[in-house]
Design a protein around this motif. Structure first.
Motif, PDB file in Angstrom:
ATOM      1  N   ALA A 182       5.156   6.735 -10.740  1.00  0.00           N
ATOM      2  CA  ALA A 182       4.852   6.320  -9.239  1.00  0.00           C
ATOM      3  C   ALA A 182       4.115   5.089  -9.253  1.00  0.00           C
ATOM      4  O   ALA A 182       3.547   4.649 -10.370  1.00  0.00           O
ATOM      5  CB  ALA A 182       3.674   7.364  -8.854  1.00  0.00           C
ATOM      6  N   VAL A 226       5.914  -4.285  -6.948  1.00  0.00           N
ATOM      7  CA  VAL A 226       5.358  -3.341  -7.281  1.00  0.00           C
ATOM      8  C   VAL A 226       4.157  -3.397  -8.698  1.00  0.00           C
ATOM      9  O   VAL A 226       4.443  -4.334  -9.169  1.00  0.00           O
ATOM     10  CB  VAL A 226       6.205  -1.950  -7.208  1.00  0.00           C
ATOM     11  N   GLN A 280       2.208  -0.395 -11.436  1.00  0.00           N
ATOM     12  CA  GLN A 280       1.999   1.084 -11.756  1.00  0.00           C
ATOM     13  C   GLN A 280       0.769   1.493 -11.196  1.00  0.00           C
ATOM     14  O   GLN A 280      -0.243   0.865 -10.709  1.00  0.00           O
ATOM     15  CB  GLN A 280       1.798   1.176 -13.283  1.00  0.00           C
ATOM     16  N   ARG A 281       0.872   2.792 -10.545  1.00  0.00           N
ATOM     17  CA  ARG A 281      -0.093   3.381  -9.818  1.00  0.00           C
ATOM     18  C   ARG A 281      -1.275   3.721 -10.423  1.00  0.00           C
ATOM     19  O   ARG A 281      -1.046   4.131 -11.546  1.00  0.00           O
ATOM     20  CB  ARG A 281       0.270   4.650  -8.762  1.00  0.00           C
ATOM     21  N   GLU A 338       2.963   1.485  -6.727  1.00  0.00           N
ATOM     22  CA  GLU A 338       2.227   0.995  -5.370  1.00  0.00           C
ATOM     23  C   GLU A 338       2.882  -0.234  -5.155  1.00  0.00           C
ATOM     24  O   GLU A 338       2.972  -1.208  -5.910  1.00  0.00           O
ATOM     25  CB  GLU A 338       0.938   1.095  -5.586  1.00  0.00           C
ATOM     26  N   GLY A 380       0.837  -1.344   0.124  1.00  0.00           N
ATOM     27  CA  GLY A 380      -0.043  -0.073  -0.109  1.00  0.00           C
ATOM     28  C   GLY A 380       0.759   1.204  -0.001  1.00  0.00           C
ATOM     29  O   GLY A 380       0.257   2.443  -0.100  1.00  0.00           O
ATOM     30  N   HIS A 381       1.988   1.256   0.550  1.00  0.00           N
ATOM     31  CA  HIS A 381       2.901   2.469   0.142  1.00  0.00           C
ATOM     32  C   HIS A 381       3.253   2.983  -1.000  1.00  0.00           C
ATOM     33  O   HIS A 381       3.170   2.044  -2.006  1.00  0.00           O
ATOM     34  CB  HIS A 381       4.255   1.961   1.099  1.00  0.00           C
ATOM     35  N   LEU A 382       3.687   4.117  -1.200  1.00  0.00           N
ATOM     36  CA  LEU A 382       3.943   4.347  -2.695  1.00  0.00           C
ATOM     37  C   LEU A 382       5.395   4.724  -2.952  1.00  0.00           C
ATOM     38  O   LEU A 382       6.067   4.993  -1.973  1.00  0.00           O
ATOM     39  CB  LEU A 382       3.217   5.766  -2.900  1.00  0.00           C
TER      40      LEU A 382
END
Length: 452
Positions: free
Chosen positions: A435, A448, A450-451, A437, A399-401
């Motif tokens: 960015a 991760v 892609q946001r 996630e 959940g952190h970016l």
């Protein structure tokens, strides 16, 4: 795992302490006392203050000598004095004893001061070794009271007690009165000439030789002592009495209280170690047991508590050591006034007339220096290290970016929380600067996407 290991360690420690307590209890309650043959000489020894424990020991020795029909009970005495209540209990037992009681102040260099003088004159036969002294029996203001009325009442009561005991044993009642009111003392030769004691003996063998054939008056009437060639048996303190008597030593009590404080302090600054904390609690409880029996000046206890508080505060504030100096002064004053009377001017101070319940100035100075060194060096350094350790950064989690540092196709590097992490992107890839996630963390690699 850590909690389980901690519980196992605590359990082992608890079992060890329980086993130690059981062993100590068995040792303290085991008191072998084989009966001696009738006509045996019993020898008891008292070296130190007269307190409730030594009074119990001496009364037990008198009772045993009575029950076993001993020829005589010899008490080898070397005391600076003690508690009035303990002294009166022993003298009452001596005056009511059927067995002849001989008090021998020895060996050379010993004394029978303060409460010890009452024990000596209460004996059926009083003897001293060469180089000993007796007297200085003025009651000491143990609580620090300087009320002249109370001081006079205590002196009159003690003087009348000394006179009646001396008269009952046929001794010099006027000298006994002066020993209380004027704190006079006498050598063995002076005491013999004044009719305070009955004889002077070099050692125990010489004493028994001089006692042989001597007629004493007991509550059963005249009795001739037959000590020549008689066997003798030592009547020693039990282990329980020895331990408790040691605890009632003012120096030991003072040391236990400070040891307990150090233990609790170590547990406070290093929680979870258990051993220092448990040791501290045990030491403080044992110290409080002694304080509950000894004549304590509770204002001095307050000074000691204030000293510890000043030491603790000084390591947390910027006072340039002023609070530590004040703490050291309070600690020294508290130690000096903890048991001793403090209403005697220094020019009137007589070591023989002073209270036997006092803490050694050398011990006070040593612990004060140790306390100052501990707080100013060890504790201050430990707190400095604790403050100097940087706070641990939070670990990246789902959940952190983050921001892609390189292209992720699918592996690359992302930047999160001021750190660069290796990362693997979900199918589709990620361009540098985009960015992302965090989906998951596996060791030192992030997964991760892609946001959106």
């Amino acid at each position: 795992m850590q909690e389980r290991a901690g519980r196992q360690m605590s359990g082992r420690l608890g079992r060890l302490l329980a086993a130690g307590a059981l062993a100590l209890l068995l040792a303290l309650t085991w008191t072998p006392a084989p009966a001696s043959e009738p006509g045996t000489i019993h020898v008891a020894r008292l070296s130190g203050t007269i307190d409730p424990i030594t009074a119990q020991y001496l009364l037990r020795a008198i009772q045993r000598a009575d029950l076993e029909a001993a020829t005589v009970l010899v008490l080898v005495l070397d005391t600076p004095g003690g508690l009035d209540s303990a002294m009166r209990a022993v003298t009452q037992g001596m005056l009511a004893a059927r067995v002849p009681v001989v008090v021998y102040v020895g060996p050379s260099g010993a004394r029978s001061a303060s409460a010890g003088m009452f024990l000596t004159i209460a004996a059926h036969v009083a003897a001293m070794a060469p180089g000993t002294n007796i007297g200085a029996a003025h009651p000491v203001s143990l609580g620090g009271s300087s009320d002249p009325v109370m001081v006079a009442k205590a002196a009159n009561d003690a003087a009348s007690t000394a006179r009646t005991i001396a008269a009952q044993r046929g001794r010099n009642a006027d000298w006994a009165d002066r020993a209380v009111r004027e704190s006079v003392s006498a050598t063995e030769a002076e005491a013999l000439a004044a009719g305070v004691i009955d004889l002077v003996a070099r050692d125990l063998d010489d004493l028994l030789a001089q006692l042989d054939g001597r007629v004493v008056r007991s509550i059963d009437g005249p009795r001739t002592l037959a000590t020549s060639g008689a066997s003798w048996v030592a009547v020693d303190m039990t282990l329980a009495e020895l331990v408790l008597h040691t605890l009632l030593d003012p120096n030991v009590a003072f040391l236990l209280l400070n040891l307990g404080f150090f233990g609790l302090l170590a547990e406070f600054y290093h929680p979870g170690t258990l051993v220092p904390g448990l040791t501290g609690v045990i030491a403080i409880v044992m110290g409080l047991v002694a304080l509950g029996t000894l004549p304590v000046n509770w204002a001095a206890v307050g000074l000691l508590a204030l000293a510890f508080g000043l030491f603790v505060v000084d390591v947390h504030v910027t006072a340039h050591g002023v609070l530590s100096v004040a703490g050291a002064v309070a600690f020294v004053l508290g130690g000096l006034l903890l048991f001793s009377p403090f209403d005697l001017p220094y020019w009137q101070f007589d070591p023989l007339a002073a209270s036997p319940f006092s803490v050694s100035p050398w011990l006070i100075a040593g612990i004060a220096a140790l306390l100052g060194l501990y707080f100013m060096v060890v504790v201050r350094a430990a707190l400095g290290m604790r403050r100097g350790v940087p706070a641990m950064r939070p670990q990246p989690a789902a959940g952190h970016l983050a921001v892609a540092v390189t292209d992720l196709d699918p592996d690359g590097v992302v930047h999160v929380a001021d750190e660069d992490w290796s990362a693997t992107a979900e199918p589709g890839g990620v361009r540098a600067g985009e960015a992302v996630e965090i989906v998951d963390r596996q060791g030192l690699r992030l997964r991760v996407r892609q946001r959106k």
